[in-house]
Design a protein around this motif. Structure first.
Motif, PDB file in Angstrom:
ATOM      1  N   LEU A  35       0.825  -1.202   0.000  1.00 10.09           N
ATOM      2  CA  LEU A  35       0.000   0.000   0.000  1.00 10.09           C
ATOM      3  C   LEU A  35       0.863   1.256   0.000  1.00 10.09           C
ATOM      4  O   LEU A  35       1.819   1.365   0.758  1.00 10.09           O
ATOM      5  CB  LEU A  35      -0.904   0.014   1.230  1.00 10.09           C
ATOM      6  CG  LEU A  35      -2.025  -1.013   1.235  1.00 10.09           C
ATOM      7  CD1 LEU A  35      -2.692  -1.025   2.585  1.00 10.09           C
ATOM      8  CD2 LEU A  35      -3.009  -0.717   0.157  1.00 10.09           C
ATOM      9  N   GLY A  36       0.530   2.187  -0.888  1.00  9.50           N
ATOM     10  CA  GLY A  36       1.249   3.446  -0.945  1.00  9.50           C
ATOM     11  C   GLY A  36       2.484   3.436  -1.816  1.00  9.50           C
ATOM     12  O   GLY A  36       3.183   4.436  -1.890  1.00  9.50           O
ATOM     13  N   ASP A  37       2.781   2.338  -2.492  1.00  7.37           N
ATOM     14  CA  ASP A  37       3.948   2.272  -3.369  1.00  7.37           C
ATOM     15  C   ASP A  37       3.562   2.653  -4.794  1.00  7.37           C
ATOM     16  O   ASP A  37       2.410   2.494  -5.209  1.00  7.37           O
ATOM     17  CB  ASP A  37       4.565   0.871  -3.369  1.00  7.37           C
ATOM     18  CG  ASP A  37       5.288   0.559  -2.064  1.00  7.37           C
ATOM     19  OD1 ASP A  37       5.581   1.493  -1.312  1.00  7.37           O
ATOM     20  OD2 ASP A  37       5.556  -0.627  -1.813  1.00  7.37           O
ATOM     21  N   ILE A  38       4.558   3.109  -5.556  1.00  6.59           N
ATOM     22  CA  ILE A  38       4.361   3.510  -6.943  1.00  6.59           C
ATOM     23  C   ILE A  38       4.848   2.378  -7.845  1.00  6.59           C
ATOM     24  O   ILE A  38       5.924   1.816  -7.625  1.00  6.59           O
ATOM     25  CB  ILE A  38       5.144   4.800  -7.262  1.00  6.59           C
ATOM     26  CG1 ILE A  38       4.780   5.917  -6.295  1.00  6.59           C
ATOM     27  CG2 ILE A  38       4.916   5.224  -8.701  1.00  6.59           C
ATOM     28  CD1 ILE A  38       3.395   6.462  -6.448  1.00  6.59           C
ATOM     29  N   ILE A  39       4.041   2.028  -8.849  1.00  7.98           N
ATOM     30  CA  ILE A  39       4.403   0.995  -9.811  1.00  7.98           C
ATOM     31  C   ILE A  39       4.218   1.540 -11.223  1.00  7.98           C
ATOM     32  O   ILE A  39       3.545   2.557 -11.416  1.00  7.98           O
ATOM     33  CB  ILE A  39       3.559  -0.291  -9.614  1.00  7.98           C
ATOM     34  CG1 ILE A  39       2.069   0.001  -9.754  1.00  7.98           C
ATOM     35  CG2 ILE A  39       3.853  -0.940  -8.278  1.00  7.98           C
ATOM     36  CD1 ILE A  39       1.184  -1.226  -9.711  1.00  7.98           C
ATOM     37  N   THR A  69      -4.702  -3.913  -1.477  1.00  8.13           N
ATOM     38  CA  THR A  69      -4.102  -5.219  -1.742  1.00  8.13           C
ATOM     39  C   THR A  69      -4.873  -6.296  -0.992  1.00  8.13           C
ATOM     40  O   THR A  69      -5.501  -6.026   0.035  1.00  8.13           O
ATOM     41  CB  THR A  69      -2.633  -5.283  -1.292  1.00  8.13           C
ATOM     42  OG1 THR A  69      -2.564  -5.000   0.100  1.00  8.13           O
ATOM     43  CG2 THR A  69      -1.775  -4.302  -2.056  1.00  8.13           C
ATOM     44  N   LYS A  70      -4.818  -7.503  -1.506  1.00  5.90           N
ATOM     45  CA  LYS A  70      -5.433  -8.630  -0.819  1.00  5.90           C
ATOM     46  C   LYS A  70      -4.629  -9.045   0.404  1.00  5.90           C
ATOM     47  O   LYS A  70      -5.161  -9.624   1.336  1.00  5.90           O
ATOM     48  CB  LYS A  70      -5.538  -9.824  -1.765  1.00  5.90           C
ATOM     49  CG  LYS A  70      -6.571  -9.668  -2.840  1.00  5.90           C
ATOM     50  CD  LYS A  70      -6.646 -10.926  -3.675  1.00  5.90           C
ATOM     51  CE  LYS A  70      -7.632 -10.778  -4.796  1.00  5.90           C
ATOM     52  NZ  LYS A  70      -7.704 -12.002  -5.618  1.00  5.90           N
ATOM     53  N   LYS A  71      -3.334  -8.744   0.371  1.00  8.70           N
ATOM     54  CA  LYS A  71      -2.458  -9.086   1.486  1.00  8.70           C
ATOM     55  C   LYS A  71      -2.868  -8.307   2.730  1.00  8.70           C
ATOM     56  O   LYS A  71      -3.082  -7.100   2.672  1.00  8.70           O
ATOM     57  CB  LYS A  71      -1.012  -8.744   1.095  1.00  8.70           C
ATOM     58  CG  LYS A  71       0.008  -8.912   2.172  1.00  8.70           C
ATOM     59  CD  LYS A  71       0.339 -10.340   2.397  1.00  8.70           C
ATOM     60  CE  LYS A  71       1.468 -10.452   3.420  1.00  8.70           C
ATOM     61  NZ  LYS A  71       1.566 -11.771   3.956  1.00  8.70           N
ATOM     62  N   ARG A  72      -2.960  -9.007   3.862  1.00  8.92           N
ATOM     63  CA  ARG A  72      -3.343  -8.349   5.109  1.00  8.92           C
ATOM     64  C   ARG A  72      -2.235  -7.438   5.605  1.00  8.92           C
ATOM     65  O   ARG A  72      -1.058  -7.726   5.427  1.00  8.92           O
ATOM     66  CB  ARG A  72      -3.609  -9.392   6.182  1.00  8.92           C
ATOM     67  CG  ARG A  72      -4.877 -10.138   5.978  1.00  8.92           C
ATOM     68  CD  ARG A  72      -5.171 -10.942   7.190  1.00  8.92           C
ATOM     69  NE  ARG A  72      -5.404 -12.314   6.771  1.00  8.92           N
ATOM     70  CZ  ARG A  72      -5.410 -13.341   7.573  1.00  8.92           C
ATOM     71  NH1 ARG A  72      -5.182 -13.177   8.840  1.00  8.92           N
ATOM     72  NH2 ARG A  72      -5.641 -14.535   7.110  1.00  8.92           N
ATOM     73  N   TYR A  73      -2.635  -6.343   6.233  1.00  9.89           N
ATOM     74  CA  TYR A  73      -1.665  -5.482   6.893  1.00  9.89           C
ATOM     75  C   TYR A  73      -2.215  -5.067   8.245  1.00  9.89           C
ATOM     76  O   TYR A  73      -3.418  -4.978   8.444  1.00  9.89           O
ATOM     77  CB  TYR A  73      -1.285  -4.272   6.030  1.00  9.89           C
ATOM     78  CG  TYR A  73      -2.376  -3.258   5.834  1.00  9.89           C
ATOM     79  CD1 TYR A  73      -2.443  -2.120   6.624  1.00  9.89           C
ATOM     80  CD2 TYR A  73      -3.343  -3.423   4.853  1.00  9.89           C
ATOM     81  CE1 TYR A  73      -3.432  -1.191   6.451  1.00  9.89           C
ATOM     82  CE2 TYR A  73      -4.339  -2.499   4.668  1.00  9.89           C
ATOM     83  CZ  TYR A  73      -4.382  -1.383   5.465  1.00  9.89           C
ATOM     84  OH  TYR A  73      -5.376  -0.461   5.290  1.00  9.89           O
ATOM     85  N   LYS A  74      -1.306  -4.860   9.169  1.00 12.82           N
ATOM     86  CA  LYS A  74      -1.669  -4.588  10.548  1.00 12.82           C
ATOM     87  C   LYS A  74      -1.358  -3.139  10.885  1.00 12.82           C
ATOM     88  O   LYS A  74      -0.274  -2.645  10.593  1.00 12.82           O
ATOM     89  CB  LYS A  74      -0.875  -5.512  11.466  1.00 12.82           C
ATOM     90  CG  LYS A  74      -1.335  -5.540  12.890  1.00 12.82           C
ATOM     91  CD  LYS A  74      -0.582  -6.605  13.650  1.00 12.82           C
ATOM     92  CE  LYS A  74      -1.111  -6.710  15.059  1.00 12.82           C
ATOM     93  NZ  LYS A  74      -0.420  -7.743  15.820  1.00 12.82           N
ATOM     94  N   THR A  75      -2.328  -2.462  11.502  1.00  8.43           N
ATOM     95  CA  THR A  75      -2.119  -1.089  11.920  1.00  8.43           C
ATOM     96  C   THR A  75      -1.494  -1.060  13.319  1.00  8.43           C
ATOM     97  O   THR A  75      -1.382  -2.092  13.982  1.00  8.43           O
ATOM     98  CB  THR A  75      -3.450  -0.317  11.932  1.00  8.43           C
ATOM     99  OG1 THR A  75      -4.349  -0.957  12.840  1.00  8.43           O
ATOM    100  CG2 THR A  75      -4.066  -0.285  10.549  1.00  8.43           C
ATOM    101  N   LEU A  81      -6.324  -5.389   8.537  1.00  7.49           N
ATOM    102  CA  LEU A  81      -7.182  -5.083   7.396  1.00  7.49           C
ATOM    103  C   LEU A  81      -6.733  -5.868   6.174  1.00  7.49           C
ATOM    104  O   LEU A  81      -5.541  -6.023   5.928  1.00  7.49           O
ATOM    105  CB  LEU A  81      -7.130  -3.588   7.078  1.00  7.49           C
ATOM    106  CG  LEU A  81      -7.714  -2.644   8.104  1.00  7.49           C
ATOM    107  CD1 LEU A  81      -7.427  -1.215   7.717  1.00  7.49           C
ATOM    108  CD2 LEU A  81      -9.197  -2.854   8.234  1.00  7.49           C
ATOM    109  N   SER A  82      -7.698  -6.355   5.418  1.00  6.64           N
ATOM    110  CA  SER A  82      -7.407  -6.936   4.107  1.00  6.64           C
ATOM    111  C   SER A  82      -8.580  -6.580   3.203  1.00  6.64           C
ATOM    112  O   SER A  82      -9.730  -6.555   3.636  1.00  6.64           O
ATOM    113  CB  SER A  82      -7.228  -8.441   4.193  1.00  6.64           C
ATOM    114  OG  SER A  82      -8.429  -9.064   4.542  1.00  6.64           O
ATOM    115  N   LEU A  83      -8.285  -6.304   1.955  1.00  8.75           N
ATOM    116  CA  LEU A  83      -9.305  -5.896   1.004  1.00  8.75           C
ATOM    117  C   LEU A  83      -9.620  -7.044   0.055  1.00  8.75           C
ATOM    118  O   LEU A  83      -8.878  -8.024  -0.015  1.00  8.75           O
ATOM    119  CB  LEU A  83      -8.832  -4.659   0.240  1.00  8.75           C
ATOM    120  CG  LEU A  83      -8.523  -3.457   1.139  1.00  8.75           C
ATOM    121  CD1 LEU A  83      -7.888  -2.356   0.336  1.00  8.75           C
ATOM    122  CD2 LEU A  83      -9.779  -2.960   1.816  1.00  8.75           C
TER     123      LEU A  83
END
Length: 126
Positions: A35-39, A69-75, A81-83
């Motif tokens: 999340l937040g990266d440029i591609i 992203t589908k990959k989970r991330y932790k705040t 959260l996962s989308l």
């Protein structure tokens, strides 16, 4: 985690429907984008068939900001959260969004990474 050849959905009204990741920017041998990266992306499908209303063409190359992203991330407060799908927003060389609206909410981590233009265009934060 987004890597080369990953198909993403577009979350703005630029006219593209799906895009394919060509390269992950941000350093030598960087393999994955989060999340937040440029591609760097290539447009695979257009949202509507009429090219007059679309701001992009099929096969054109743009930069994009990863907003989901589908990959989970932790705040920091322990929320995980996962989308449902991998999504991106098209940007031009100057870093401004190509579309005028962002469909759906975007994560709060983008606000911390100073992408305030995208936060103001979106419908809300998660």
């Amino acid at each position: 985690m987004i890597q080369q050849e990953t198909i993403l959905k577009v979350a703005d009204n630029s006219g593209a429907k799906t895009v394919k990741c060509i390269k992950v920017l941000g350093g030598f041998k960087k393999r994955y984008a989060s999340l937040g990266d440029i591609i760097v992306i290539s447009v695979q499908q257009l949202r509507n068939k009429s090219k007059s209303t679309s701001k992009v063409l099929k096969g054109s190359v743009f930069r994009a900001l990863v907003v989901g992203t589908k990959k989970r991330y932790k705040t920091r407060d322990g929320l995980v959260l996962s989308l449902a799908e991998n999504t991106a927003v098209l940007i031009n060389k100057q870093g401004n969004p190509v579309g005028t609206r962002i469909l759906g909410p975007i994560p709060k981590i983008l606000k911390k990474k100073n992408f305030m233009k995208f936060v103001s265009l979106s419908s809300g934060l998660i």
